[in-house]
Design a protein around this motif. Structure first.
Motif, PDB file in Angstrom:
ATOM      1  N   PRO A   9       0.821  -1.210   0.000  1.00 41.11           N
ATOM      2  CA  PRO A   9       0.000   0.000   0.000  1.00 41.11           C
ATOM      3  C   PRO A   9       0.852   1.257   0.000  1.00 41.11           C
ATOM      4  CG  PRO A   9       0.059  -0.993   2.185  1.00 41.11           C
ATOM      5  CD  PRO A   9       0.734  -1.958   1.254  1.00 41.11           C
ATOM      6  N   ALA A  10       0.244   2.359  -0.430  1.00 42.99           N
ATOM      7  CA  ALA A  10       0.938   3.644  -0.395  1.00 42.99           C
ATOM      8  C   ALA A  10       1.331   3.968   1.042  1.00 42.99           C
ATOM      9  CB  ALA A  10       0.030   4.728  -0.956  1.00 42.99           C
ATOM     10  N   PRO A  11       2.435   4.684   1.220  1.00 41.27           N
ATOM     11  CA  PRO A  11       2.873   5.016   2.580  1.00 41.27           C
ATOM     12  C   PRO A  11       1.855   5.892   3.297  1.00 41.27           C
ATOM     13  CG  PRO A  11       4.102   6.286   0.971  1.00 41.27           C
ATOM     14  CD  PRO A  11       3.323   5.261   0.206  1.00 41.27           C
ATOM     15  N   SER A  12       1.824   5.752   4.598  1.00 44.04           N
ATOM     16  CA  SER A  12       0.944   6.583   5.408  1.00 44.04           C
ATOM     17  C   SER A  12       1.751   7.688   6.061  1.00 44.04           C
ATOM     18  CB  SER A  12       0.239   5.736   6.469  1.00 44.04           C
ATOM     19  OG  SER A  12       1.209   5.077   7.284  1.00 44.04           O
ATOM     20  N   LEU A  13       1.062   8.673   6.581  1.00 40.80           N
ATOM     21  CA  LEU A  13       1.726   9.757   7.291  1.00 40.80           C
ATOM     22  C   LEU A  13       2.546   9.204   8.456  1.00 40.80           C
ATOM     23  CD1 LEU A  13      -1.201  12.305   7.344  1.00 40.80           C
ATOM     24  CD2 LEU A  13       1.069  12.796   6.422  1.00 40.80           C
ATOM     25  N   PRO A  14       3.643   9.879   8.807  1.00 35.22           N
ATOM     26  CA  PRO A  14       4.509   9.361   9.868  1.00 35.22           C
ATOM     27  C   PRO A  14       3.824   9.227  11.226  1.00 35.22           C
ATOM     28  CG  PRO A  14       5.634  11.062   8.604  1.00 35.22           C
ATOM     29  CD  PRO A  14       4.210  11.068   8.166  1.00 35.22           C
ATOM     30  N   ILE A  15       2.815  10.074  11.490  1.00 35.81           N
ATOM     31  CA  ILE A  15       2.052   9.966  12.727  1.00 35.81           C
ATOM     32  C   ILE A  15       0.577  10.131  12.399  1.00 35.81           C
ATOM     33  CG2 ILE A  15       3.905  10.729  14.271  1.00 35.81           C
ATOM     34  CD1 ILE A  15       2.743  13.505  14.262  1.00 35.81           C
ATOM     35  N   PRO A  16      -0.313   9.575  13.209  1.00 35.47           N
ATOM     36  CA  PRO A  16      -1.759   9.674  12.922  1.00 35.47           C
ATOM     37  C   PRO A  16      -2.232  11.127  12.896  1.00 35.47           C
ATOM     38  CG  PRO A  16      -1.323   8.030  14.631  1.00 35.47           C
ATOM     39  CD  PRO A  16      -0.038   8.772  14.411  1.00 35.47           C
ATOM     40  N   ASP A  17      -3.360  11.345  12.223  1.00 34.32           N
ATOM     41  CA  ASP A  17      -3.905  12.698  12.079  1.00 34.32           C
ATOM     42  C   ASP A  17      -4.115  13.390  13.426  1.00 34.32           C
ATOM     43  OD1 ASP A  17      -3.924  12.311   9.391  1.00 34.32           O
ATOM     44  OD2 ASP A  17      -6.074  12.653   9.098  1.00 34.32           O
ATOM     45  N   GLY A  44       7.187  11.079  -5.839  1.00 36.05           N
ATOM     46  CA  GLY A  44       8.036  10.657  -4.725  1.00 36.05           C
ATOM     47  C   GLY A  44       8.609   9.273  -4.911  1.00 36.05           C
ATOM     48  N   ALA A  45       9.572   9.124  -5.813  1.00 34.36           N
ATOM     49  CA  ALA A  45      10.177   7.821  -6.039  1.00 34.36           C
ATOM     50  C   ALA A  45      11.152   7.448  -4.926  1.00 34.36           C
ATOM     51  CB  ALA A  45      10.899   7.786  -7.384  1.00 34.36           C
ATOM     52  N   ILE A  46      11.575   8.421  -4.142  1.00 33.47           N
ATOM     53  CA  ILE A  46      12.462   8.135  -3.009  1.00 33.47           C
ATOM     54  C   ILE A  46      11.830   8.677  -1.738  1.00 33.47           C
ATOM     55  CG2 ILE A  46      14.793   8.350  -2.073  1.00 33.47           C
ATOM     56  CD1 ILE A  46      15.732   9.012  -4.929  1.00 33.47           C
ATOM     57  N   GLN A  47      11.718   9.984  -1.643  1.00 31.61           N
ATOM     58  CA  GLN A  47      11.095  10.606  -0.481  1.00 31.61           C
ATOM     59  C   GLN A  47       9.582  10.672  -0.671  1.00 31.61           C
ATOM     60  OE1 GLN A  47      13.168  11.330   2.039  1.00 31.61           O
ATOM     61  NE2 GLN A  47      14.893  10.686   0.763  1.00 31.61           N
ATOM     62  N   HIS A  48       8.861  10.812   0.444  1.00 32.67           N
ATOM     63  CA  HIS A  48       7.407  10.927   0.398  1.00 32.67           C
ATOM     64  C   HIS A  48       7.013  12.319   0.876  1.00 32.67           C
ATOM     65  CE1 HIS A  48       7.595   6.753  -0.413  1.00 32.67           C
ATOM     66  NE2 HIS A  48       7.813   6.367   0.824  1.00 32.67           N
ATOM     67  N   ASN A  49       6.227  12.999   0.060  1.00 36.57           N
ATOM     68  CA  ASN A  49       5.803  14.370   0.357  1.00 36.57           C
ATOM     69  C   ASN A  49       4.280  14.426   0.416  1.00 36.57           C
ATOM     70  OD1 ASN A  49       8.513  15.836   0.017  1.00 36.57           O
ATOM     71  ND2 ASN A  49       8.343  14.740  -1.920  1.00 36.57           N
ATOM     72  N   TRP A  50       3.757  14.944   1.521  1.00 29.43           N
ATOM     73  CA  TRP A  50       2.317  15.103   1.678  1.00 29.43           C
ATOM     74  C   TRP A  50       1.957  16.580   1.727  1.00 29.43           C
ATOM     75  CZ3 TRP A  50       4.815  11.069   3.998  1.00 29.43           C
ATOM     76  CH2 TRP A  50       4.246   9.802   3.890  1.00 29.43           C
ATOM     77  N   VAL A  64       3.705  21.384   3.388  1.00 31.70           N
ATOM     78  CA  VAL A  64       4.191  20.129   2.810  1.00 31.70           C
ATOM     79  C   VAL A  64       5.020  19.421   3.869  1.00 31.70           C
ATOM     80  CG1 VAL A  64       5.673  19.068   1.070  1.00 31.70           C
ATOM     81  CG2 VAL A  64       4.151  20.939   0.430  1.00 31.70           C
ATOM     82  N   LEU A  65       4.662  18.177   4.146  1.00 34.64           N
ATOM     83  CA  LEU A  65       5.380  17.335   5.097  1.00 34.64           C
ATOM     84  C   LEU A  65       6.227  16.353   4.298  1.00 34.64           C
ATOM     85  CD1 LEU A  65       3.896  15.617   8.237  1.00 34.64           C
ATOM     86  CD2 LEU A  65       5.342  14.347   6.658  1.00 34.64           C
ATOM     87  N   ARG A  66       7.519  16.306   4.571  1.00 29.44           N
ATOM     88  CA  ARG A  66       8.457  15.470   3.808  1.00 29.44           C
ATOM     89  C   ARG A  66       9.097  14.452   4.746  1.00 29.44           C
ATOM     90  NH1 ARG A  66      11.372  15.446  -1.018  1.00 29.44           N
ATOM     91  NH2 ARG A  66      13.630  15.103  -0.946  1.00 29.44           N
ATOM     92  N   ALA A  67       8.923  13.174   4.419  1.00 24.79           N
ATOM     93  CA  ALA A  67       9.467  12.092   5.236  1.00 24.79           C
ATOM     94  C   ALA A  67      10.276  11.146   4.357  1.00 24.79           C
ATOM     95  CB  ALA A  67       8.344  11.328   5.925  1.00 24.79           C
ATOM     96  N   GLY A  68      11.275  10.523   4.951  1.00 22.24           N
ATOM     97  CA  GLY A  68      12.122   9.591   4.208  1.00 22.24           C
ATOM     98  C   GLY A  68      11.478   8.220   4.089  1.00 22.24           C
TER      99      GLY A  68
END
Length: 331
Positions: A9-17, A44-50, A64-68
Motif C-alpha cells: 500500500p501507499a505510505p501513510s503519514l509518519p504519525i496519525p492525524d 516521490g520515487a524516493i522521499q514521500h511528500n504530503w 508540505v510534510l516530507r518524510a524519508g
C-alpha cells in the motif's frame, strides 16, 4: 509502465492525524487545529511528500510534510541533515519552500510552507519558449554555488565521486554481464579523464527539470535537496544538461527546456564562473553512469517492497539506454 511488484500500500503519514494536528498546534501556538485533508503528492520515487491542509483558529493553512522512505538510497541525506541544508540555503536567499519545523522520531520528517508552482516535466518540456525560466534557473544555480563553504567538509573531489560510483557498483548483486561490463568501462573512462580538483562549492546534485516549481513560466522554488553536498560546480551543470534529463526534447540541451547557452549566460551574469566545456563533458558522462547506478538501486528497492515499485522498476528499465549514451559519449 512495467508490470511487477506493487510495493504494498501507499505510505501513510509518519504519525496519525490526531497526533499530527496536536503537533501542528504546538508549533502554531494554538489548540484549535483540525487536519482538513492530507494528500500524498506525485513524484516521490524516493522521499514521500504530503500536502497537509489544516484549519488553525478558523484560518486555512497549507504545508508540505516530507518524510524519508523505509528503504533509502545510499546517497540520501538523513532527514535532519536535509532539513539543515534547506534551512541553510533558504537563509542564503535561494528560492526554496520555506522550511519551518523538523520532528525526530521513528519516521523523522520536516515541514515546509506550501509553495506555489508546478513541477511536471512533460508540461515544461512541451513549452515552446522557456528562456525566461532558463535565466531564472541559471541565476538560482549561481546563487547555490556561492553559498558559504567555510565550515563545509571539502572532500568531494572528482576522484571521490568516481569512487562513490565504484562502491555502488561493487555493492550491487546479480547485474547482467553486459551491463556490468559497460558500467566498468564507463568508470575506467572517468578515471582516465578525471579533471583536476577545484575549490569546492555547494552542489545540489539533483538540479534537473522536474525538481523545481514553476508558475507562469518562472521559477518559484528549487526542490529535493536530499543529495546536496560539496564538490565541483560543474557536476550540477553537467547533471542539468545531461541527455538523460531532456525527455522528449533531446536537442534542447538545457534540461529539455532550451539552449544551454541561455542557461550558461544567466549563470555567468549572476556571478557564476564561465563553465569549462571539457569538465562539463566529464560530468555529463558521470551523470549517465550515476543515474544508471541509482536506477539499479531503485530496482533493488522495488524488489524489497519499496513504494511505488512500478516507478522504481521503470527507472531500472532505462539502464541499457543510459549506458548506450555513455558508449556514444566516450568513443
Amino acid at each position: 509502465m512495467p508490470d511487477g511488484l506493487t510495493g504494498g500500500p501507499a505510505p501513510s503519514l509518519p504519525i496519525p492525524d490526531t497526533l499530527l494536528s496536536r503537533w501542528f498546534g504546538e508549533r502554531l501556538g494554538t489548540t484549535d487545529v483540525t487536519i482538513v485533508t492530507t494528500e500524498l503528492l506525485p513524484g516521490g520515487a524516493i522521499q514521500h511528500n504530503w500536502r497537509v491542509d489544516l484549519d488553525a483558529d478558523g484560518a486555512a493553512q497549507s504545508y508540505v510534510l516530507r518524510a524519508g522512505p523505509e528503504i533509502p538510497l545510499p546517497e540520501s541525506l538523513t532527514k535532519s541533515d536535509e532539513y539543515d541544508m534547506v534551512c541553510r540555503v533558504y537563509d542564503a536567499g535561494i528560492p526554496v519552500p520555506e522550511p519551518l519545523w523538523f520532528r525526530e522520531g521513528e519516521v523523522p520528517f520536516f515541514v515546509s510552507r506550501l509553495c506555489r508552482g508546478d513541477a511536471r516535466r512533460g508540461d515544461l518540456i512541451a513549452r515552446s519558449d522557456n528562456d525566461a525560466l532558463l535565466r531564472d534557473l541559471g541565476a538560482a544555480l549561481a546563487q547555490i554555488h556561492k553559498v558559504d563553504t567555510a565550515d563545509a567538509a571539502l572532500t568531494n573531489a572528482p576522484s571521490v565521486r568516481i569512487n562513490t560510483l565504484s562502491d555502488w557498483l561493487n555493492a550491487l548483486d546479480e547485474i547482467p554481464g553486459p551491463i556490468s561490463h559497460s558500467l566498468a568501462d564507463g568508470l575506467t573512462w572517468l578515471r582516465t579523464h578525471e579533471p583536476e580538483e577545484v575549490p569546492a562549492v555547494l552542489v545540489h546534485r539533483d538540479f534537473r527539470t522536474g525538481n523545481f516549481l514553476v508558475e507562469n513560466g518562472r521559477l518559484t522554488a528549487v526542490l529535493d535537496w536530499e543529495f546536496a553536498g560539496w564538490g565541483d560546480r560543474h557536476e550540477d551543470i553537467g547533471w542539468f544538461c545531461a541527455r538523460c534529463w531532456r525527455g522528449e526534447a533531446p536537442t534542447r540541451e538545457a534540461g529539455g527546456l532550451g539552449d544551454r547557452h541561455v542557461f550558461y549566460d544567466a549563470y555567468i551574469a549572476a556571478g557564476g564562473d564561465m563553465p569549462d566545456p571539457e569538465r562539463i563533458r566529464f560530468w555529463e558522462v558521470f551523470a549517465h553512469l550515476r543515474w544508471a547506478l541509482i536506477a539499479l538501486q531503485q530496482g533493488v528497492r522495488a524488489r524489497a517492497g519499496a513504494f511505488p515499485a512500478w516507478e522504481l522498476e521503470e527507472a531500472e528499465a532505462r539502464v541499457p539506454g543510459l549506458l548506450h549514451v555513455v558508449a556514444e559519449m566516450t568513443r
